[in-house]
Design an enzyme around this catalytic site. Structure first.
Site, PDB file in Angstrom:
ATOM      1  CG  ASP A  21      -1.734   1.206   1.401  1.00  0.00           C
ATOM      2  OD1 ASP A  21      -1.879   1.947   0.399  1.00  0.00           O
ATOM      3  OD2 ASP A  21      -2.245   1.435   2.520  1.00  0.00           O
ATOM      4  CG  ASN A  23      -2.810   5.524  -1.141  1.00  0.00           C
ATOM      5  OD1 ASN A  23      -2.841   4.361  -0.722  1.00  0.00           O
ATOM      6  ND2 ASN A  23      -3.797   6.055  -1.832  1.00  0.00           N
ATOM      7  CG  ASP A  98      -6.896 -12.526 -13.644  1.00  0.00           C
ATOM      8  OD1 ASP A  98      -7.698 -13.260 -14.262  1.00  0.00           O
ATOM      9  OD2 ASP A  98      -6.401 -12.833 -12.551  1.00  0.00           O
ATOM     10  CG  ASP A 199     -11.696 -15.666 -13.521  1.00  0.00           C
ATOM     11  OD1 ASP A 199     -11.001 -16.068 -12.575  1.00  0.00           O
ATOM     12  OD2 ASP A 199     -12.925 -15.455 -13.422  1.00  0.00           O
ATOM     13  CD  GLU A 256      -9.617 -20.139 -12.182  1.00  0.00           C
ATOM     14  OE1 GLU A 256      -9.585 -20.303 -10.954  1.00  0.00           O
ATOM     15  OE2 GLU A 256     -10.486 -19.434 -12.740  1.00  0.00           O
ATOM     16  CG  HIS A 328      -6.365 -15.199  -6.247  1.00  0.00           C
ATOM     17  ND1 HIS A 328      -5.884 -15.921  -7.321  1.00  0.00           N
ATOM     18  CD2 HIS A 328      -7.640 -14.874  -6.568  1.00  0.00           C
ATOM     19  CE1 HIS A 328      -6.821 -16.007  -8.238  1.00  0.00           C
ATOM     20  NE2 HIS A 328      -7.887 -15.389  -7.812  1.00  0.00           N
ATOM     21  CG  ASP A 329      -9.273 -18.322  -6.236  1.00  0.00           C
ATOM     22  OD1 ASP A 329      -9.644 -17.233  -5.758  1.00  0.00           O
ATOM     23  OD2 ASP A 329      -9.314 -18.593  -7.453  1.00  0.00           O
TER      24      ASP A 329
END
Ligand code: TEU
Ligand code: CA
Length: 559
Positions: A21, A23, A98, A199, A256, A328-329
């Protein structure tokens, strides 16, 4: 077999919301990624796969896209994105975006139009059906729980959503939809990107008539996969995409594809007649579940060997594999397939050796390179993922599962295990943000973080760097044929890679106990050269009969 850059590459997957991150609003962003480009370069990866950064109301963290041609304001601007692309390319790293085109957000202008009226020009962009006997058009289950259909009162019809109700499925039967998708793909490719991760791309063709699936006894809805996975027009649509888009560029493409078999994957990735470079298969992701992903069971090494060997052999000399243990899944690899308590460091290194020495393009998910683990948040209030929250609500409120039981399944399988912030250092919030992170950090960040790993020459991170270098220095590690040895050994996963005259021997002790190893008679008795190992190895050791320590991993060049 053709030699190409995307076979020789190591891919690093970034989940932007949780990476860095810049900011201090608590959300990872593009400038945060830009600030870590030297870190990625030093790791030695060749390609970054960026999870969705497009405009999105974030019902499913960016997998619900409302504008394919712009960046989510929380993540930055298109100018930031251009800078990221340039910064990657300047370091010799390619960028894979993606591509989420099975569905859009319900806030995408196409859907906003589509739901207006039955004769709207965009009506047929999505899959609308009248109800059947006052109920949904069929009994399909959404991946995120409940019916896959949502009633829309304005026109009195239902629309299909295989994921959340804010992710309506596009109607790929409509040629206009396909043309729009191809145009959008070319728009990004012409900006200079190097490929797409597609995806749930094997869900785009649904069986005609959308037939009912067969529910379990007592259930109202059923998983309709056999009617929408690898459907009748999938190959035709992807051939068209290849003709219209893909074949005009030099790309890495990875589909995927849940529910894909080696036979279908071989067709999809066939070097002559196929449409994609590689696919993500899911069979090894199913080894620790009883049907439903939340019904957890222990996985077995013998099954793992069978599955991986079937995939290695099934695509041999025809297509190409992608190799991953997490994303991430999925839960964190070291917590799921290693031992994140007693042997976190050696087991993470063993899994790295496994991932980088199988045949196929390896994918490293952010944090995997420092051995980040699953998290066990004490309360459902700490979780953010729509799939997790829906599962908990249905389990506890509808089915009366005790909350502690539902939480235990979540601790093992929730997608949020992989989505806690990247652990950069031991400062508050792991150096991910000076603000309030959108999801809590894993409390183990004071011990497990990048700063610590960079300082320790024996760290998992430095081991990854050595492995990546090894893979580049030895073409046999990329192109060599895979052969399984000691198939029935309950602790050891042993295989060779052969590219005449070179041969590698990989020995992995997938257990927290010592394991006896006998050199198979097919291999020369002596003279093997150790290339890498995760424990110190005595040079005088007799490899014909030896013992491997818990989670010990070794790679030899066969004499
Ligand atoms: O995932 C599709 C998929 O089939 C699974 O991995 C899914 O996340 C399942 O719920 C796991 O239990 C892709 C994306 O990777 C995922 O993040 C998205 O939520 C999904 O598609 C919808 O776009
Ligand atoms: Ca931010």
């Amino acid at each position: 077999m053709n030699r190409t850059w995307w076979k020789e590459s190591v891919v690093y997957q970034i989940y932007p919301r949780s990476f860095c991150d810049s900011n201090d609003d608590g959300v990872g962003d593009l400038r945060g990624i830009i600030s870590k480009l030297d870190y990625l370069h030093a790791l030695g990866v060749d390609v970054v796969w960026l999870c969705p950064v497009y405009k999105s109301p974030n019902d499913d963290n960016g997998y619900d896209i409302s504008d394919y041609h712009d960046i989510m304001p929380e993540f930055g601007t298109l100018a930031d994105w251009e800078e990221l692309l340039a910064g990657l390319h300047a370091r010799g790293i390619r960028l894979v975006m993606d591509l989420v085109v099975n569905h859009t957000s319900d806030e995408h202008p196409w859907f906003v139009q589509s739901r207006q009226s039955k004769d709207n020009p965009y009506r047929d962009y999505y899959i609308w059906r009248p109800g059947k006997d006052g109920r949904e058009p069929n009994n399909w289950l959404s991946h995120f729980g409940g019916s896959a259909w949502e009633f829309d009162p304005r026109t009195g019809e239902y629309y299909l959503h295989l994921f959340s109700r804010k992710q309506p499925d596009l109607n790929w039967e409509n040629p206009q939809v396909r043309r729009e998708v191809y145009r959008m793909m070319r728009w990004w490719l012409d900006k200079g990107i190097d490929g797409f991760r597609m995806d749930v791309i094997n869900m785009i063709s649904k069986a005609p008539g959308l037939p009912d699936a067969e529910p379990e006894p007592g259930e109202r809805y059923a998983y309709g996969g056999r009617y929408f996975l690898n459907g009748p027009r999938l190959m035709e649509f992807l051939q068209e995409m290849k003709r219209e888009v893909l074949q005009h560029y030099d790309l890495l493409t990875v589909g995927e594809t849940p529910g894909v078999t080696p036979e279908i994957a071989a067709q999809l990735t066939d070097e002559q007649t196929g449409v994609l470079n590689m696919v993500f298969q899911f069979e090894h992701m199913g080894l620790d579940s009883e049907g439903l992903k939340w019904r957890v069971r222990p996985w077995s090494l013998l099954e793992m060997k069978q599955v991986m060997t079937r995939w290695q052999k099934g695509l041999e000399a025809r297509g190409w594999n992608s190799i991953y243990l997490t994303n991430h899944d999925q839960p964190r690899a070291v917590s799921r397939f290693g031992d994140d308590r007693r042997f976190r460091v050696p087991s993470a290194k063993l899994l790295a050796t496994f991932t980088l020495l199988l045949q196929g393009t390896p994918y490293i998910y952010q944090g995997e390179e420092i051995g980040m683990t699953n998290v066990a948040f004490p309360s459902i209030a700490d979780y953010r993922d729509i799939e997790t929250l829906n599962f908990y609500r249905e389990a506890v409120e509808v089915r009366g599962v005790p909350p502690a039981v539902a939480l235990a399944a979540i601790h093992a399988k929730s997608r949020d295990n992989a989505r806690t912030p990247m652990q950069w250092d031991s400062s508050p919030n792991a150096g991910f943000t000076a603000g309030n992170p959108w999801i809590p950090v894993n409390p183990n960040y004071p011990e497990i973080n990048v700063q610590q790993a960079l300082a320790d020459p024996d760290s998992i991170l430095h081991y990854y760097r050595r492995l990546i270098r090894l893979r580049k220095e030895h073409p046999v590690a990329v192109y060599g044929r895979y052969d399984l040895l000691l198939a029935d050994h309950p602790q050891l996963y042993v295989f060779t890679r052969t590219l005449e005259p070179d041969r590698l021997l990989v020995i992995l002790n997938f257990s927290s106990e010592p394991a006896r190893f006998q050199l198979p008679a097919a291999l020369p008795a002596a003279g093997h050269a150790l290339l890498i190992a995760n424990y110190p190895v005595d040079a005088a050791e007799d490899l014909r009969s030896t013992t491997l320590r818990p989670w010990e991993a070794r790679v030899y060049r066969v004499a």
